[in-house]
Design an enzyme around this catalytic site. Structure first.
Site, PDB file in Angstrom:
ATOM      1  N   GLY A  96      10.771 -12.090   0.997  1.00 28.18           N
ATOM      2  CA  GLY A  96      11.705 -13.057   1.589  1.00 28.18           C
ATOM      3  C   GLY A  96      11.529 -14.489   1.109  1.00 28.18           C
ATOM      4  O   GLY A  96      12.138 -15.408   1.668  1.00 28.18           O
ATOM      5  N   THR A  97      10.743 -14.705   0.064  1.00 31.50           N
ATOM      6  CA  THR A  97      10.545 -16.087  -0.405  1.00 31.50           C
ATOM      7  C   THR A  97      11.867 -16.707  -0.877  1.00 31.50           C
ATOM      8  O   THR A  97      12.149 -17.871  -0.598  1.00 31.50           O
ATOM      9  CB  THR A  97       9.518 -16.169  -1.555  1.00 31.50           C
ATOM     10  OG1 THR A  97       9.883 -15.226  -2.567  1.00 31.50           O
ATOM     11  CG2 THR A  97       8.111 -15.899  -1.081  1.00 31.50           C
ATOM     12  N   GLY A  98      12.651 -15.913  -1.598  1.00 34.02           N
ATOM     13  CA  GLY A  98      13.902 -16.440  -2.139  1.00 34.02           C
ATOM     14  C   GLY A  98      14.883 -16.786  -1.028  1.00 34.02           C
ATOM     15  O   GLY A  98      15.519 -17.850  -1.046  1.00 34.02           O
ATOM     16  N   CYS A  99      15.005 -15.888  -0.053  1.00 34.02           N
ATOM     17  CA  CYS A  99      15.911 -16.134   1.084  1.00 34.02           C
ATOM     18  C   CYS A  99      15.471 -17.390   1.819  1.00 34.02           C
ATOM     19  O   CYS A  99      16.289 -18.257   2.150  1.00 34.02           O
ATOM     20  CB  CYS A  99      15.870 -14.968   2.081  1.00 34.02           C
ATOM     21  SG  CYS A  99      16.239 -13.378   1.355  1.00 34.02           S
ATOM     22  N   THR A 151       4.954 -11.992  -0.340  1.00 29.60           N
ATOM     23  CA  THR A 151       6.040 -12.874  -0.805  1.00 29.60           C
ATOM     24  C   THR A 151       7.409 -12.274  -0.476  1.00 29.60           C
ATOM     25  O   THR A 151       8.403 -12.596  -1.122  1.00 29.60           O
ATOM     26  CB  THR A 151       5.946 -13.110  -2.327  1.00 29.60           C
ATOM     27  OG1 THR A 151       5.936 -11.830  -2.972  1.00 29.60           O
ATOM     28  CG2 THR A 151       4.714 -13.901  -2.715  1.00 29.60           C
ATOM     29  N   LYS A 161      14.770 -20.404  -9.583  1.00 29.83           N
ATOM     30  CA  LYS A 161      13.469 -20.351  -8.889  1.00 29.83           C
ATOM     31  C   LYS A 161      12.408 -19.760  -9.819  1.00 29.83           C
ATOM     32  O   LYS A 161      12.697 -18.844 -10.580  1.00 29.83           O
ATOM     33  CB  LYS A 161      13.594 -19.491  -7.620  1.00 29.83           C
ATOM     34  CG  LYS A 161      14.573 -20.061  -6.598  1.00 29.83           C
ATOM     35  CD  LYS A 161      14.837 -19.115  -5.455  1.00 29.83           C
ATOM     36  CE  LYS A 161      15.622 -17.897  -5.876  1.00 29.83           C
ATOM     37  NZ  LYS A 161      16.124 -17.089  -4.740  1.00 29.83           N
TER      38      LYS A 161
HETATM   39  N1  LIG Z   1       3.060 -16.657  -5.325  1.00 21.09           N
HETATM   40  C1  LIG Z   1       3.755 -17.788  -5.109  1.00 21.09           C
HETATM   41  N2  LIG Z   1       3.101 -18.958  -4.892  1.00 21.09           N
HETATM   42  C2  LIG Z   1       3.793 -20.113  -4.676  1.00 21.09           C
HETATM   43  N3  LIG Z   1       5.136 -20.184  -4.680  1.00 21.09           N
HETATM   44  C3  LIG Z   1       5.843 -19.054  -4.899  1.00 21.09           C
HETATM   45  C4  LIG Z   1       5.197 -17.800  -5.122  1.00 21.09           C
HETATM   46  N4  LIG Z   1       6.153 -16.839  -5.299  1.00 21.09           N
HETATM   47  C5  LIG Z   1       7.342 -17.475  -5.171  1.00 21.09           C
HETATM   48  N5  LIG Z   1       7.171 -18.809  -4.951  1.00 21.09           N
HETATM   49  C6  LIG Z   1       8.223 -19.805  -4.715  1.00 21.09           C
HETATM   50  O1  LIG Z   1       9.089 -19.250  -3.739  1.00 21.09           O
HETATM   51  C7  LIG Z   1      10.452 -19.605  -4.020  1.00 21.09           C
HETATM   52  C8  LIG Z   1      11.257 -18.326  -4.219  1.00 21.09           C
HETATM   53  O2  LIG Z   1      11.088 -17.897  -5.549  1.00 21.09           O
HETATM   54  P1  LIG Z   1      11.213 -16.444  -6.125  1.00 21.09           P
HETATM   55  O3  LIG Z   1      10.060 -15.647  -5.643  1.00 21.09           O
HETATM   56  O4  LIG Z   1      11.396 -16.620  -7.581  1.00 21.09           O
HETATM   57  O5  LIG Z   1      12.542 -15.935  -5.443  1.00 21.09           O
HETATM   58  P2  LIG Z   1      13.016 -14.463  -5.072  1.00 21.09           P
HETATM   59  O6  LIG Z   1      12.375 -14.119  -3.758  1.00 21.09           O
HETATM   60  O7  LIG Z   1      14.502 -14.622  -4.980  1.00 21.09           O
HETATM   61  O8  LIG Z   1      12.559 -13.551  -6.177  1.00 21.09           O
HETATM   62  C9  LIG Z   1      10.388 -20.526  -5.236  1.00 21.09           C
HETATM   63  O9  LIG Z   1      10.297 -21.857  -4.803  1.00 21.09           O
HETATM   64  C10 LIG Z   1       9.109 -20.073  -5.925  1.00 21.09           C
HETATM   65  O10 LIG Z   1       8.600 -21.057  -6.777  1.00 21.09           O
HETATM   66  C1  LIG Z   2      18.593  -7.959   3.590  1.00 16.45           C
HETATM   67  C2  LIG Z   2      17.831  -8.519   2.447  1.00 16.45           C
HETATM   68  N1  LIG Z   2      18.287  -9.621   1.813  1.00 16.45           N
HETATM   69  C3  LIG Z   2      17.595 -10.129   0.770  1.00 16.45           C
HETATM   70  C4  LIG Z   2      16.425  -9.555   0.342  1.00 16.45           C
HETATM   71  C5  LIG Z   2      15.690 -10.133  -0.844  1.00 16.45           C
HETATM   72  O1  LIG Z   2      14.425 -10.570  -0.506  1.00 16.45           O
HETATM   73  P1  LIG Z   2      13.608 -11.607  -1.399  1.00 16.45           P
HETATM   74  O2  LIG Z   2      13.908 -12.934  -0.860  1.00 16.45           O
HETATM   75  O3  LIG Z   2      12.176 -11.232  -1.231  1.00 16.45           O
HETATM   76  O4  LIG Z   2      14.076 -11.480  -2.811  1.00 16.45           O
HETATM   77  C6  LIG Z   2      15.959  -8.417   1.021  1.00 16.45           C
HETATM   78  N2  LIG Z   2      14.819  -7.801   0.654  1.00 16.45           N
HETATM   79  N3  LIG Z   2      16.685  -7.918   2.069  1.00 16.45           N
END
Ligand SMILES: Nc1ncnc2c1ncn2[C@@H]1O[C@H](COP(=O)(O)OP(=O)(O)O)[C@@H](O)[C@H]1O
Ligand SMILES: Cc1ncc(COP(=O)(O)O)c(N)n1
Length: 267
Positions: free
Chosen positions: A209-212, A207, A175
């Site tokens: 929980g975006t990854g989840c 942002t 991601k």
């Molecule tokens: N500021 C943002 N604007 C648009 N898309 C985003 C933004 N931040 C994250 N994403 C998207 O959200 C998804 C989760 O990515 P990421 O943030 O790298 O994961 P995590 O929450 O695990 O760190 C990916 O598709 C990423 O491209």
């Molecule tokens: C219980 C739990 N699981 C996962 C995440 C990661 O969150 P994110 O998707 O922002 O990296 C979190 N903050 N809490």
């Protein structure tokens, strides 16, 4: 068509933006029946993680057993697994129940810096969970931990994806939320070719929980029969809408809007 079912094996986020809560909301929005096996309870809000209370491996195992032996499942997502014991228990059960559509989000550290996976558990993740996974969805820091590489460029991302695939997982989706540019580039490696999914970076602090949410949307799409590539496209649209139409809840890093994709006519 019968109702499609997805199980999330993950931690609870009391703030509702990440973890089990984000996964179940996403499954529901995409028309999939959601089930959960809780690995840990976190006391969490938009300001951070204030407490982590892990479940025993036995409790996780039993939750998986009872839902899979009765209800069954079309796709399984893993999120925060916390310890090597829980990882081993989950992997054992997924193997026993012959789950093929396993999507692993290798959650390690919350955006505020709290550890959601014990350091020594990374080896278990690599050795017992990745070999049974259909897809793994690391963010850039997680891909760095899994490979020991520093990822600074698109070429590095590709090299890391190949290295992660060599651990036995069929598809690797790195991601791009932690990229620096105006675009977010998510990279999929399917064992032979690369595919990219590009979005416009939204300038927001919301942002959490975006990854989840992204991985849960992939899981729901796979539960409905989509290919990994189509599921990644759906997930990208889902998360882009969820970030763009942010809810601005809480005083810190707010959650995304899990309604947004459906309200825009997706689904
Ligand atoms: N500021 C943002 N604007 C648009 N898309 C985003 C933004 N931040 C994250 N994403 C998207 O959200 C998804 C989760 O990515 P990421 O943030 O790298 O994961 P995590 O929450 O695990 O760190 C990916 O598709 C990423 O491209
Ligand atoms: C219980 C739990 N699981 C996962 C995440 C990661 O969150 P994110 O998707 O922002 O990296 C979190 N903050 N809490």
């Amino acid at each position: 068509m019968s109702v499609r079912r997805a199980l999330t094996i993950a931690g609870s986020d009391s703030g509702g933006g990440a973890g089990i809560q984000a996964d179940l909301k996403t499954f529901q929005e995409l028309g999939v029946f959601g089930m959960s096996a809780v690995t840990a309870v976190t006391a969490q809000n938009t300001l951070g993680v204030h407490g982590v209370y892990p479940m025993t491996a036995k409790a996780v195992e039993q939750q998986i057993d009872v839902v899979l032996s009765d209800i069954g499942v079309d796709a399984v997502k893993t999120g925060m697994l916390f310890s090597a014991d829980i990882i081993e228990a989950a992997a054992r059960k997924l193997k026993e129940h012959q789950c093929e559509n396993v999507i692993v989000d290798p959650v390690m550290i919350a955006k505020g810096g709290a550890s959601l996976l014990q350091e020594e558990a990374t080896e278990a993740l690599k050795q017992v969970l990745l070999p049974i996974a259909l897809v793994v969805t690391p963010n850039i820091p997680e891909a760095e931990v899994l490979t020991g590489m520093s990822i600074q460029s698109e070429a590095d991302k590709k090299e890391a994806a190949i290295a992660i695939a060599s651990l036995g997982v069929k598809n690797v989706l790195i991601k791009g939320g932690h990229d620096k540019g105006a675009k977010t580039v998510d990279l999929l490696y399917d064992g032979s070719a690369f595919h990219t999914f590009t979005g416009t970076r939204i300038d927001t602090k919301d942002t959490h929980g975006t990854g989840c949410t992204f991985s849960a949307a992939m899981t729901a799409a796979i539960a409905k029969g989509a290919s990994v590539r189509t599921a990644a496209e759906t997930a990208k649209q889902f998360i882009q809408a969820a970030i763009e139409d942010g809810l601005h809840i809480g005083q810190g890093h707010g959650p995304t809007n899990h309604w947004a994709y459906r309200q825009r006519g997706g689904c």
